[in-house]
Motif scaffolding. Sequence first.
Motif, PDB file in Angstrom:
ATOM      1  N   ASN A  40       0.856  -1.185   0.327  1.00 13.83           N
ATOM      2  CA  ASN A  40      -0.511   0.017  -0.089  1.00 13.83           C
ATOM      3  C   ASN A  40       1.211   0.840  -0.104  1.00 13.83           C
ATOM      4  OD1 ASN A  40       0.484  -0.932   2.061  1.00 13.83           O
ATOM      5  ND2 ASN A  40      -0.979  -0.209   3.730  1.00 13.83           N
ATOM      6  N   GLY A  42       3.597   1.890   2.347  1.00 15.71           N
ATOM      7  CA  GLY A  42       3.821   2.036   3.536  1.00 15.71           C
ATOM      8  C   GLY A  42       5.197   1.626   3.323  1.00 15.71           C
ATOM      9  N   ARG A  87      -1.877   3.842   8.079  1.00 13.17           N
ATOM     10  CA  ARG A  87      -0.717   2.763   7.015  1.00 13.17           C
ATOM     11  C   ARG A  87      -0.931   1.296   7.553  1.00 13.17           C
ATOM     12  NH1 ARG A  87       4.168   1.873   7.710  1.00 13.17           N
ATOM     13  NH2 ARG A  87       5.321   3.722   9.958  1.00 13.17           N
ATOM     14  N   LYS A  88      -0.376   0.712   7.057  1.00 13.35           N
ATOM     15  CA  LYS A  88      -0.820  -0.891   6.845  1.00 13.35           C
ATOM     16  C   LYS A  88       0.678  -1.535   7.318  1.00 13.35           C
ATOM     17  CE  LYS A  88      -5.238  -2.349   4.691  1.00 13.35           C
ATOM     18  NZ  LYS A  88      -5.354  -3.032   4.112  1.00 13.35           N
ATOM     19  N   GLU A 498      -2.709  -1.450  11.681  1.00 13.94           N
ATOM     20  CA  GLU A 498      -2.873   0.085  10.671  1.00 13.94           C
ATOM     21  C   GLU A 498      -2.395   0.919  11.819  1.00 13.94           C
ATOM     22  OE1 GLU A 498      -6.796   1.201   9.035  1.00 13.94           O
ATOM     23  OE2 GLU A 498      -7.028  -0.657   7.547  1.00 13.94           O
ATOM     24  N   CYS A 501      -0.073   7.754  10.383  1.00 11.27           N
ATOM     25  CA  CYS A 501       0.941   8.157  10.120  1.00 11.27           C
ATOM     26  C   CYS A 501       0.298   9.633   9.782  1.00 11.27           C
ATOM     27  CB  CYS A 501       1.399   7.653   8.368  1.00 11.27           C
ATOM     28  SG  CYS A 501       0.438   7.057   7.625  1.00 11.27           S
ATOM     29  N   SER A 505       3.604  10.655   4.686  1.00 14.46           N
ATOM     30  CA  SER A 505       4.641   8.994   5.282  1.00 14.46           C
ATOM     31  C   SER A 505       6.109   9.313   6.314  1.00 14.46           C
ATOM     32  CB  SER A 505       4.795   7.902   4.023  1.00 14.46           C
ATOM     33  OG  SER A 505       3.391   8.044   3.594  1.00 14.46           O
TER      34      SER A 505
END
Length: 542
Positions: A40, A42, A87-88, A498, A501, A505
């Motif tokens: 994704n 991250g 984010r994951k 999750e 952030c 990022s």
Amino acid sequence: MKKRLTFGFLPWVAAVAICSGSGFSHGQESVIEAGSVLANGGVAHTEPAIVEGEAPSAADSAIVSDGGIVSEGTMGSEGAAAGGATRKVLRREWVTETRDVNVTENVQEQRERSYTVTKRVPRTEQRTREYTVNVPETRTKTVNYTVNTTVPETRTRDYTVKVPYTETIEQNYTVMVPVKEEKSRSWTVKVPYTECVEQAYTVMVPVKEEKTASYTVKVPYTEQRSASYTVRVPYTEQVEETYTVRVPYTEQMTGYRTVSKRFPVKEMKTVSVKGGHWETSAKEISANGKYDAEGNPCCPKTVCCRTWVPTCESKEVETTRWECSTEQVPYTYCVTKSRCETRSRTKCVTKFRCEERTRNYNVTLSRCETRTRNYCVTKMVPETRTRTVKVQKCRDEIRTGTYCVTKMVPEARTKSVCVKKFRCETRTASYTVNKCVPETRSKEVCYTVMVPQQRTANYCVTLYDNVCETKTCSYTVCVPKCVTKQIQVKVCRTVCEEVPCDACSGCSSDADACGCGNGNAGNAGKAKGHKGCGLLRCRKGC
């Protein structure tokens, strides 16, 4: 600063995490490398580490916290509060699962079998036998005899005695241990059945017929006769007789015997001893063609490996060997010998004289006479008849059964054994020697003569008859059975989380580029042609 952050600090962090047993895995698929990009967009980061000999500063080191990147002393929590985005992040954790496993267990089952036992039943039977009994009869006679008068004499001799003593030694022996094994076999059984069959047979029917026959009979009669016979009448006569006597005497002799002795001999023996030690070495594993977001190849990682190094050494060991030696030892012994002497004596001799005598006796004779008699003769005439007969026949049937076979498996064991040994000791003993002096005497002797007599006796004899008897016994058989059981298994799973952030990022740039850092980093990035804030991992275009 970008080059120092990417290729200087992160490989050291990955090496420390692998050697300390952190969340990295040895498999290439399960390793999340420092600086790799997730699906994704991250970035997966490791825990911060300090390399020995290098002190990180706020201007040239990155501190990772909760998934965000903090650069130049800016905290990640401030950037998360400003952006509010998530984010994951992939994380490895141990999970306990319940699984079904098929297990084979032995269930004991009770069975019965029949066997035949033969018993011996006693029965008593009475019998008669004839035996001869010697009846004693006492008689008296005068006997001249020689008496040896003993004169004692004391002597001394040396002799060797073997004194026993016990010594314990270790002995190896093999014991045959029985092991039972179950086998199956099939056999053929003949099952009897009855079948009716028509049968023709011949019967001999008796028919009587009367006949006349003549026969000769011997009629007995008695006749008296006389006969002469000779009788041997015994009488006793005194006879002078010469005989030889062996007079014993003792003679001392010397002999030699062989004595075996064992003495130890010590010697050195070379023995090989196997050993070894563990050696730890660092090994570098390549990235196997993986690249980051910028297209640069990923850094290799370093792992620690333990290797067993075997060694072989030679040692000198002292051993004891036993040797035997023989020795001739003299000893003295006494031998009893005898010399011959001639003597005379008077004895009674029984002799016989013949006498002629006469006696009368009766003799039974017979004369022949012819007589006639009538008798019946039975003749057998054959006659054919028919009957129904039951015939016993058998058919073959195949049956299957199991039986236990006991095998003997050898097993080595050790036991302590007491060995009886002897040592020689010399001792002195005194003994008395009797010399014999002959002396003639006379005495009245009563002696017994056994007269044989015939007698009859009844006795019982026990005989045994074999009687068969069928018995039933029960035995236990272990039957295998498949059972499903549940067991607890620990499994390492990858969990996706999750985390919050900031808008860029976790990038660290100046306020002119994305509003989250100073402008020097952004200008540096633009100077090199990067789009955004100038950090290597920033993909937001700030």
